[in-house]
Scaffold this active site. Structure first.
Site, mmCIF file in Angstrom:
data_model
loop_
_atom_site.group_PDB
_atom_site.id
_atom_site.type_symbol
_atom_site.label_atom_id
_atom_site.label_comp_id
_atom_site.label_asym_id
_atom_site.label_seq_id
_atom_site.Cartn_x
_atom_site.Cartn_y
_atom_site.Cartn_z
ATOM 1 N N ARG A 34 8.992 -61.441 -1.547
ATOM 2 C CA ARG A 34 9.864 -61.382 -2.732
ATOM 3 C C ARG A 34 9.504 -62.490 -3.723
ATOM 4 O O ARG A 34 8.871 -62.247 -4.744
ATOM 5 C CB ARG A 34 11.336 -61.473 -2.280
ATOM 6 C CG ARG A 34 12.352 -61.119 -3.348
ATOM 7 C CD ARG A 34 12.620 -62.210 -4.372
ATOM 8 N NE ARG A 34 13.087 -63.471 -3.812
ATOM 9 C CZ ARG A 34 13.206 -64.584 -4.515
ATOM 10 N NH1 ARG A 34 12.906 -64.602 -5.797
ATOM 11 N NH2 ARG A 34 13.591 -65.713 -3.940
ATOM 12 N N ASP A 35 9.866 -63.728 -3.400
ATOM 13 C CA ASP A 35 9.611 -64.831 -4.344
ATOM 14 C C ASP A 35 8.111 -64.950 -4.603
ATOM 15 O O ASP A 35 7.669 -65.193 -5.732
ATOM 16 C CB ASP A 35 10.148 -66.146 -3.753
ATOM 17 C CG ASP A 35 10.413 -67.219 -4.796
ATOM 18 O OD1 ASP A 35 9.849 -67.116 -5.905
ATOM 19 O OD2 ASP A 35 11.163 -68.163 -4.516
ATOM 20 N N HIS A 92 15.204 -74.647 -0.258
ATOM 21 C CA HIS A 92 14.221 -73.717 -0.840
ATOM 22 C C HIS A 92 13.435 -74.532 -1.862
ATOM 23 O O HIS A 92 13.948 -74.816 -2.944
ATOM 24 C CB HIS A 92 14.991 -72.548 -1.471
ATOM 25 C CG HIS A 92 14.182 -71.552 -2.239
ATOM 26 N ND1 HIS A 92 14.022 -70.237 -1.826
ATOM 27 C CD2 HIS A 92 13.504 -71.641 -3.412
ATOM 28 C CE1 HIS A 92 13.295 -69.570 -2.718
ATOM 29 N NE2 HIS A 92 12.972 -70.404 -3.696
ATOM 30 N N HIS A 127 10.162 -75.256 -4.158
ATOM 31 C CA HIS A 127 8.880 -74.946 -4.794
ATOM 32 C C HIS A 127 8.061 -76.240 -4.817
ATOM 33 O O HIS A 127 8.617 -77.342 -4.766
ATOM 34 C CB HIS A 127 9.122 -74.365 -6.194
ATOM 35 C CG HIS A 127 9.634 -72.946 -6.118
ATOM 36 N ND1 HIS A 127 8.798 -71.853 -6.262
ATOM 37 C CD2 HIS A 127 10.863 -72.445 -5.856
ATOM 38 C CE1 HIS A 127 9.513 -70.744 -6.114
ATOM 39 N NE2 HIS A 127 10.772 -71.080 -5.862
ATOM 40 N N CYS A 154 8.893 -68.255 -10.296
ATOM 41 C CA CYS A 154 9.953 -67.465 -10.888
ATOM 42 C C CYS A 154 9.551 -67.141 -12.323
ATOM 43 O O CYS A 154 9.112 -68.019 -13.054
ATOM 44 C CB CYS A 154 11.263 -68.253 -10.854
ATOM 45 S SG CYS A 154 12.595 -67.426 -11.723
ATOM 46 N N ASN A 185 6.402 -71.453 -3.603
ATOM 47 C CA ASN A 185 7.221 -72.137 -2.594
ATOM 48 C C ASN A 185 6.315 -72.957 -1.693
ATOM 49 O O ASN A 185 5.119 -72.700 -1.602
ATOM 50 C CB ASN A 185 7.931 -71.096 -1.718
ATOM 51 C CG ASN A 185 8.962 -70.318 -2.475
ATOM 52 O OD1 ASN A 185 8.646 -69.302 -3.074
ATOM 53 N ND2 ASN A 185 10.174 -70.780 -2.465
HETATM 54 P P1 HMG Z 1 21.408 -57.365 -18.066
HETATM 55 O O1 HMG Z 1 20.463 -56.799 -19.077
HETATM 56 O O2 HMG Z 1 22.331 -58.459 -18.497
HETATM 57 O O3 HMG Z 1 22.252 -56.218 -17.332
HETATM 58 O O4 HMG Z 1 20.551 -57.878 -16.846
HETATM 59 P P2 HMG Z 1 23.143 -55.079 -17.878
HETATM 60 O O5 HMG Z 1 24.208 -54.876 -16.852
HETATM 61 O O6 HMG Z 1 23.545 -55.334 -19.306
HETATM 62 O O7 HMG Z 1 22.168 -53.802 -17.847
HETATM 63 C C1 HMG Z 1 21.072 -53.650 -18.726
HETATM 64 C C2 HMG Z 1 20.095 -52.656 -18.139
HETATM 65 O O8 HMG Z 1 19.594 -53.088 -16.866
HETATM 66 C C3 HMG Z 1 20.709 -51.283 -17.886
HETATM 67 O O9 HMG Z 1 19.663 -50.330 -18.003
HETATM 68 C C4 HMG Z 1 21.104 -51.357 -16.436
HETATM 69 O O10 HMG Z 1 21.207 -50.123 -15.818
HETATM 70 C C5 HMG Z 1 19.948 -52.142 -15.853
HETATM 71 P P3 HMG Z 1 19.420 -49.499 -19.368
HETATM 72 O O11 HMG Z 1 20.745 -48.850 -19.632
HETATM 73 O O12 HMG Z 1 19.080 -50.517 -20.412
HETATM 74 O O13 HMG Z 1 18.299 -48.585 -19.000
HETATM 75 N N1 HMG Z 1 20.292 -52.892 -14.637
HETATM 76 C C6 HMG Z 1 19.662 -52.772 -13.459
HETATM 77 N N2 HMG Z 1 18.617 -52.018 -13.053
HETATM 78 C C7 HMG Z 1 18.233 -52.125 -11.774
HETATM 79 N N3 HMG Z 1 18.827 -52.961 -10.886
HETATM 80 C C8 HMG Z 1 19.861 -53.716 -11.245
HETATM 81 C C9 HMG Z 1 20.317 -53.636 -12.593
HETATM 82 N N4 HMG Z 1 21.303 -54.255 -13.258
HETATM 83 C C10 HMG Z 1 21.290 -53.789 -14.510
HETATM 84 N N5 HMG Z 1 20.415 -54.544 -10.353
HETATM 85 C C11 HMG Z 1 20.131 -58.562 -14.599
HETATM 86 C C12 HMG Z 1 21.127 -58.530 -15.753
HETATM 87 C C13 HMG Z 1 20.606 -59.551 -13.561
HETATM 88 C C14 HMG Z 1 20.033 -57.186 -13.994
HETATM 89 C C15 HMG Z 1 18.768 -58.983 -15.175
HETATM 90 O O14 HMG Z 1 18.935 -60.189 -15.856
HETATM 91 C C16 HMG Z 1 17.701 -59.142 -14.141
HETATM 92 O O15 HMG Z 1 17.309 -58.214 -13.463
HETATM 93 N N6 HMG Z 1 17.140 -60.377 -13.997
HETATM 94 C C17 HMG Z 1 16.072 -60.656 -13.093
HETATM 95 C C18 HMG Z 1 16.409 -61.855 -12.302
HETATM 96 C C19 HMG Z 1 15.353 -62.141 -11.255
HETATM 97 O O16 HMG Z 1 14.974 -61.276 -10.495
HETATM 98 N N7 HMG Z 1 14.871 -63.413 -11.210
HETATM 99 C C20 HMG Z 1 13.970 -63.828 -10.211
HETATM 100 C C21 HMG Z 1 14.622 -63.953 -8.873
HETATM 101 S S1 HMG Z 1 15.630 -65.419 -8.739
HETATM 102 C C22 HMG Z 1 14.532 -66.616 -8.176
HETATM 103 O O17 HMG Z 1 13.360 -66.380 -8.090
HETATM 104 C C23 HMG Z 1 15.100 -67.932 -7.760
HETATM 105 C C24 HMG Z 1 15.147 -68.132 -6.231
HETATM 106 O O18 HMG Z 1 13.861 -67.976 -5.654
HETATM 107 C C25 HMG Z 1 15.661 -69.522 -5.917
HETATM 108 C C26 HMG Z 1 14.918 -70.581 -6.734
HETATM 109 O O19 HMG Z 1 13.727 -70.817 -6.510
HETATM 110 O O20 HMG Z 1 15.582 -71.101 -7.617
HETATM 111 C C27 HMG Z 1 16.099 -67.114 -5.569
HETATM 112 MG MG MG Z 2 12.349 -69.474 -5.615
#
Ligand code: HMG
Ligand code: MG
Length: 301
Positions: free
Chosen positions: A15-16, A207, A209, A240, A249
């Site tokens: 995933r990450d 966690h 990086h 990310c 990571n």
């Molecule tokens: P948004 O645009 O604010 O959501 O996104 P919305 O509710 O307004 O919906 C907009 C559109 O997205 C709509 O589609 C929804 O259906 C769709 P449209 O009508 O435009 O065709 N939608 C989705 N589609 C699929 N799956 C869903 C979903 N939700 C809405 N779950 C949202 C909000 C959170 C979805 C968006 O900002 C997003 O996907 N962000 C990605 C975040 C991400 O994956 N980041 C990386 C992972 S976190 C990380 O790496 C950190 C970690 O490792 C720890 C660390 O290191 O810090 C965990």
């Molecule tokens: Mg991370």
């Protein structure tokens, strides 16, 4: 100094590790990676995320990857879920655990999940409730727990606040994340202490990086506090999309090498793990980003 006698590592490589890759990695390759990790003895693997494919195209094959995995008894398969829409999709794939991911920084919360910290909790609350009703374990991740690419240093009080909010909505485990790898030992310990105000030591993980090469030292700083659960990524994959410049990571191989040397049990076969990291690195056309892996591969040759 009494270190834990055993450590649980969650490999977040599928995933990450892969979410930030520009070239689409075929689902088949992701599935093979999960299989190699479980064969190496990993007991928890973060497989994919159910986020918007427009935001993170690399994870668009989430359901396909989950469906393709040959599940091994005793292994926990987790997925990231940002909202109810993601949960409804994820549940079809029968994850053992979901991860809701918030941040200690407002700016990062906005960039990563397009809402404030308070709004994120409103989105997570029904997800957590629905998951727990189905007996799906719920982990929370607190991103930017020591530093933020947009706000700079983050005070431990911010971590404490988010840990408290997560606890209040029923998140069972608190992962403290140095998203951009800027933390050093003492800062990371302060962030952990803040989370420990609301979570038991058995429900906390790190966690890290490795952007500034501190992730192993930060892991050690946590071990000294008795923290025994960590996320890591085979071959040091990762990054990310909303933390530009942040690298992968800490490599699982490097952590396992260190823990083996310290006499701390992980249940992981380092040789098989090196094979998994070498496999995915070859698929990506690069060398593993793990010093231990490169050294062991050189010794094999
Ligand atoms: P948004 O645009 O604010 O959501 O996104 P919305 O509710 O307004 O919906 C907009 C559109 O997205 C709509 O589609 C929804 O259906 C769709 P449209 O009508 O435009 O065709 N939608 C989705 N589609 C699929 N799956 C869903 C979903 N939700 C809405 N779950 C949202 C909000 C959170 C979805 C968006 O900002 C997003 O996907 N962000 C990605 C975040 C991400 O994956 N980041 C990386 C992972 S976190 C990380 O790496 C950190 C970690 O490792 C720890 C660390 O290191 O810090 C965990
Ligand atoms: Mg991370």
């Amino acid at each position: 100094m009494k270190l834990p006698s055993k450590v649980k590592l969650v490999d977040v490589g599928p995933r990450d590790g892969l979410q930030n890759e520009k070239e689409m990695v075929p689902a088949e390759v992701k599935i093979n990676l999960v299989h190699m990790l479980q064969d190496a003895g990993l007991r928890e693997i973060e497989v994919t995320s159910f986020v918007s494919p427009k935001w993170v195209p690399q994870m668009a094959d989430n359901a396909q990857v989950m469906a393709g995995i040959r599940r091994k008894p005793g292994v926990r398969y987790s997925v990231l879920v940002p909202n109810m829409k993601g949960f409804e999709a994820a549940v079809e794939s029968k994850p053992d655990e979901i991860v809701v991911f918030g941040a200690a920084s407002e700016a990062f919360s906005q960039r990563n999940i397009n809402c404030s910290i308070a709004e994120s909790m409103e989105r997570f609350a029904p997800v957590v409730e629905a998951a727990r009703k189905r007996n799906i374990h719920v982990r929370g991740a607190i991103s930017t727990a020591v530093g933020c690419p947009y706000e700079g240093d983050i005070a431990p009080e911010r971590v404490e606040l988010v840990a408290r909010l997560m606890k209040e909505i029923g998140v069972q485990h608190c992962g403290v994340a140095d998203t951009i790898g800027v933390g050093t030992g003492k800062k990371v310990q302060r962030a952990m202490e803040a989370a420990l105000k609301h979570y038991d030591i058995d429900d906390i993980s790190g966690h890290f990086h490795d952007t500034y090469g501190q992730a192993l030292a930060n892991t050690m700083a946590c071990l000294e506090m008795g923290i025994w659960q960590f996320d890591s990524s085979c071959a040091g994959l990762g990054g990310c999309p909303y933390a530009k410049g942040a690298t992968g990571n800490v490599a699982t191989e490097d952590v396992v090498y260190m823990l083996n040397g310290l006499g701390i049990e992980t249940g992981i076969d380092l040789d098989k793990l090196v094979d998994a990291g070498a496999y995915i690195s070859a698929q990506l056309g690069r060398k593993p980003n793990s010093r231990a892996s490169v050294a062991l591969l050189n010794r094999r040759a």
